[in-house]
Design an enzyme around this catalytic site. Structure first.
Site, PDB file in Angstrom:
ATOM      1  N   GLN A 149      15.564   5.698   9.990  1.00 33.83           N
ATOM      2  CA  GLN A 149      15.456   7.162   9.780  1.00 33.83           C
ATOM      3  C   GLN A 149      16.785   7.823  10.159  1.00 33.83           C
ATOM      4  O   GLN A 149      17.263   8.743   9.501  1.00 33.83           O
ATOM      5  CB  GLN A 149      14.336   7.775  10.639  1.00 33.83           C
ATOM      6  CG  GLN A 149      12.969   7.156  10.452  1.00 33.83           C
ATOM      7  CD  GLN A 149      12.533   7.097   9.016  1.00 33.83           C
ATOM      8  OE1 GLN A 149      12.712   8.056   8.264  1.00 33.83           O
ATOM      9  NE2 GLN A 149      11.963   5.970   8.601  1.00 33.83           N
ATOM     10  N   ARG A 163       6.630   8.907   4.791  1.00 30.51           N
ATOM     11  CA  ARG A 163       7.279   9.061   6.103  1.00 30.51           C
ATOM     12  C   ARG A 163       6.712  10.243   6.877  1.00 30.51           C
ATOM     13  O   ARG A 163       6.534  10.172   8.092  1.00 30.51           O
ATOM     14  CB  ARG A 163       8.798   9.172   5.923  1.00 30.51           C
ATOM     15  CG  ARG A 163       9.347   7.848   5.459  1.00 30.51           C
ATOM     16  CD  ARG A 163      10.840   7.744   5.390  1.00 30.51           C
ATOM     17  NE  ARG A 163      11.188   6.330   5.282  1.00 30.51           N
ATOM     18  CZ  ARG A 163      12.397   5.859   5.060  1.00 30.51           C
ATOM     19  NH1 ARG A 163      13.399   6.690   4.899  1.00 30.51           N
ATOM     20  NH2 ARG A 163      12.614   4.560   5.000  1.00 30.51           N
ATOM     21  N   TYR A 213       6.999   0.878  11.465  1.00 27.88           N
ATOM     22  CA  TYR A 213       6.755   0.736  10.017  1.00 27.88           C
ATOM     23  C   TYR A 213       7.185   1.987   9.242  1.00 27.88           C
ATOM     24  O   TYR A 213       7.431   3.017   9.825  1.00 27.88           O
ATOM     25  CB  TYR A 213       5.342   0.275   9.678  1.00 27.88           C
ATOM     26  CG  TYR A 213       4.122   1.040  10.138  1.00 27.88           C
ATOM     27  CD1 TYR A 213       4.138   2.347  10.553  1.00 27.88           C
ATOM     28  CD2 TYR A 213       2.876   0.387  10.121  1.00 27.88           C
ATOM     29  CE1 TYR A 213       2.982   2.997  10.939  1.00 27.88           C
ATOM     30  CE2 TYR A 213       1.713   1.032  10.509  1.00 27.88           C
ATOM     31  CZ  TYR A 213       1.772   2.338  10.915  1.00 27.88           C
ATOM     32  OH  TYR A 213       0.628   2.978  11.291  1.00 27.88           O
ATOM     33  N   GLU A 214       7.265   1.801   7.936  1.00 29.93           N
ATOM     34  CA  GLU A 214       7.774   2.862   7.039  1.00 29.93           C
ATOM     35  C   GLU A 214       9.217   3.234   7.420  1.00 29.93           C
ATOM     36  O   GLU A 214       9.634   4.389   7.296  1.00 29.93           O
ATOM     37  CB  GLU A 214       6.827   4.063   7.118  1.00 29.93           C
ATOM     38  CG  GLU A 214       6.870   5.002   5.929  1.00 29.93           C
ATOM     39  CD  GLU A 214       6.829   4.306   4.585  1.00 29.93           C
ATOM     40  OE1 GLU A 214       5.895   3.512   4.357  1.00 29.93           O
ATOM     41  OE2 GLU A 214       7.726   4.561   3.766  1.00 29.93           O
ATOM     42  N   GLY A 215       9.992   2.228   7.839  1.00 31.33           N
ATOM     43  CA  GLY A 215      11.382   2.447   8.237  1.00 31.33           C
ATOM     44  C   GLY A 215      11.455   2.735   9.734  1.00 31.33           C
ATOM     45  O   GLY A 215      10.895   3.728  10.205  1.00 31.33           O
TER      46      GLY A 215
END
Ligand SMILES: Cc1cc2nc3c(=O)[nH]c(=O)nc-3n(C[C@H](O)[C@H](O)[C@H](O)COP(=O)(O)OP(=O)(O)OC[C@H]3O[C@@H](n4cnc5c(N)ncnc54)[C@H](O)[C@@H]3O)c2cc1C
Length: 594
Positions: free
Chosen positions: A448, A297, A441-443
């Site tokens: 978050q 992240r 992407y990546e949450g």
């Protein structure tokens, strides 16, 4: 075409003057990481990213990647493979990785600075080594010794790359929905079957082998997120002795057509009984993924930062060159047919917004990098624990806010170019398109925000936030009587008190109604980002005050701009948080469309 010059002066300022990285590394027993060595690494990183990666950015966007449907082979844009070979040759693939497995074991904070440069120079290219980082982390922490030798070493040395295979058509944010299966085999391996989508660097022509880290379900696994295991699935089969064999039953079925990052191969990957090795314990795959989340992240946050830096540089240059209209207070360059657009207050608004978010964001991100070093090397268990809590609190802010600001900064930069920003030739529209993926992407930003509010603030009882508030309070106390920063200290103290009260308010309302967490989360995330930057801007003024006068003046003026014109955004976020869940939840879903 947009250009890129690594902002070495500000990178050095943040690392060494603001964060005191050299002294920190020495305190952590990293005598090898001298200022002289790190300066040389930063300079070489600047040279590589400026001269090798940056010129390929537009080429990657135009050419994209291509798939041979007959073989499943993917060809990357012209020059990408050669740049990767130079990257490996230069030793960049294992910069912060352990020396035992062929890495250089340099501090993570320096790796963070190099990552910013790579992302600014060529985000799409940077995605190939980025995904290897995730695989390195997973194998380091959860792999067996033979797996580390067989898979980790070639990745660290850059001979192979890695991927992270989580997403499936029906399963994105909610990994509990995943269906990919893993059947045990007599030789101790597993047969992996299923389809993963959106897999970055799933197939390419950089290296002969690719190690896919795949989430899948064992036959007797419980339903939902508690029944997920992690497997290493190489493109070419690998046995327990590390011997590479024939082609595994995994293949790229299609490349996604995307809004941006065209040079990055985003693949549909089909696993058809492919040989896979269990990494870590059965049914603990999701936990293994969580341990890697901090670095992944932060890495995506750096993508937002890098793109914003490049966008800022190009819009600043253009604003000094483009002549349109006269300044409202009279001509500034009377010998020219018009003044450069940087004289206009509205253009300055867009430039200073970028400068304030980029330089403040850099401090936020690099600080997270130093915390990773503290966690890895401090001999004091209490210090490590506090750093873990603080890092856990900062990571969703770094990922969520730096990427949202990356989108905002590329928007302002494009706007500074007027209609020319919309024309491909200047490269500004590419930056705006490329930036858009980083909030997804990546949450996503929403995820978050939930991590920050639901998990870090409520479940973990705000331990990380308390560390953050303590750090700010200590700074304010230490600066009492320092005329250089006096104007920022009172507003900062008031802000910290309000930040804490907002957190308490959310917790109290959430106890009565769980929807309150989701309703407050986005605004609490953004509020926290602006509050954190207020701290970093005050510290930047203090740290630069005794340095070069021009540099110190620019820091002070930008800090004043930040406090006067960006920090008031917290008012709106506070109001939204305090409005609670009611205004969001009262309209029944079927009434959205009257
Ligand atoms: C270019 C690209 C590269 C990618 N690379 C990879 C990769 O290498 N490996 C990999 O595994 N995946 C990869 N992904 C997938 C990416 O991580 C997912 O797209 C992302 O996690 C979101 O999942 P989703 O698209 O299914 O959206 P969904 O989960 O369907 O979400 C849709 C919307 O609903 C919101 N939402 C969902 N659940 C909640 C909730 N509980 N609370 C509040 N809001 C919610 C989301 O924030 C979002 O706005 C990539 C995606 C793209 C586009």
């Amino acid at each position: 075409m947009s250009t890129y010059q690594a902002p070495l002066q500000d990178i050095r300022f943040v690392l060494f003057d603001l964060l005191g990285a050299e002294a920190l590394f020495q305190r952590l027993g990293r005598d090898d990481a001298s200022r002289e060595l790190l300066d040389a690494v930063l300079e070489e990183g600047a040279r590589f990213t400026q001269s090798v990666l940056a010129p390929l950015n537009a080429i990657g966007d135009t050419h994209g990647c291509t798939l041979d449907p007959a073989t499943g082979a993917v060809t990357t844009p012209p020059g990408f493979r050669d740049a990767y070979l130079q990257f490996v040759e230069g030793g960049w693939s294992g910069l912060a990785a352990p020396a035992t497995y062929g890495g250089q074991e340099l501090p993570h904070a320096v790796d963070v600075a190099i990552k910013e440069m790579i992302d600014a120079a060529n985000l799409a290219w940077g995605n190939f080594p980025l995904l290897s980082h995730g695989a390195v982390d997973a194998l380091m922490r959860h792999g067996e010794e033979w797996q580390r030798e067989a898979f980790l070493r070639p990745i660290v040395e850059g001979r192979w790359t890695g991927t992270m295979c989580l997403t499936e058509p029906q399963c994105g944010t909610d990994l509990g929905l995943l269906r990919t299966r893993a059947e045990p085999r007599a030789d101790g391996s597993f047969a992996i079957s299923g389809t993963k989508i959106f897999i970055t660097a799933g197939e390419h022509d950089f290296t002969e082998n690719i190690v896919h880290l795949v989430l899948a379900r064992l036959p007797d696994a419980p339903a939902g997120s508690k029944g997920i295991s992690l497997f290493a699935v190489p493109k070419l089969r690998v046995d327990r002795e590390g011997k590479v064999g024939e082609r595994n039953a995994v293949r790229c079925g299609a490349l996604e057509h995307k809004m941006g990052i065209h040079g990055s191969a985003t693949c549909v990957m089909n696993f058809d009984g492919a040989q896979g090795w269990l990494v870590g314990e059965p049914n603990k795959g999701l936990m293994a993924m969580f341990t890697m989340m901090n670095s992944a992240r932060l890495a995506v946050g750096l993508q937002g930062l890098g793109l914003a830096e490049r966008a800022f540089q190009n819009s600043l240059r253009y604003a000094n060159e483009r002549l349109q209209s006269r300044s409202l207070s009279g001509p500034k360059q009377p010998d020219k047919p018009a003044d450069p657009i940087i004289v206009h207050p509205d253009v300055r608004r867009m430039l200073l917004t970028q400068k304030a978010l980029v330089e403040g964001g850099r401090a936020l991100a690099f600080h997270a990098g130093t915390l990773v070093d503290v966690i890895a090397h401090s001999g004091d268990a209490g210090e490590r624990e506090r750093a873990e809590a603080l890092l856990g609190f900062i990571i969703p802010i770094a990922k969520g806010c730096l990427t949202e600001w990356g989108v905002e900064c590329t928007y302002h930069a494009l706007q500074c170019f007027g209609g020319h920003g919309y024309i491909a030739e200047h490269g500004m529209e590419q930056l705006a398109r490329d930036a858009r993926i980083t909030t997804l992407y990546e949450g996503t930003t929403g995820i978050q925000a939930l991590d920050l509010t639901g998990r870090k603030l409520l479940q973990l009882r705000g331990a990380g936030m308390q560390e953050m508030l303590r750090m700010v309070a200590q700074f304010c106390d230490a600066q009492a009587g320092n005329a250089d920063v006096a104007e920022f200290i009172d507003p900062l103290r008031a802000l910290v008190a309000e930040w804490e009260a907002l957190g308490r308010g959310i917790a109290a309302r959430a106890a009565a109604d769980p929807e309150e967490v989701g309703a407050a989360s986005y605004d609490f995330l953004m509020y926290s980002g602006y509050a954190a930057l207020a701290y970093w801007w005050a510290r930047s003024v203090a740290a630069s005050a005794s340095g070069a006068p021009g540099f110190a003046e620019a820091k002070r003026a930008t800090a004043r701009f930040y406090y006067a014109r960006l920090l008031p955004r917290t008012r709106q976020h506070k109001a939204a948080i305090e409005a609670g869940a009611g205004p969001l939840m009262s309209l029944p879903a079927e009434r959205f469309s009257p």
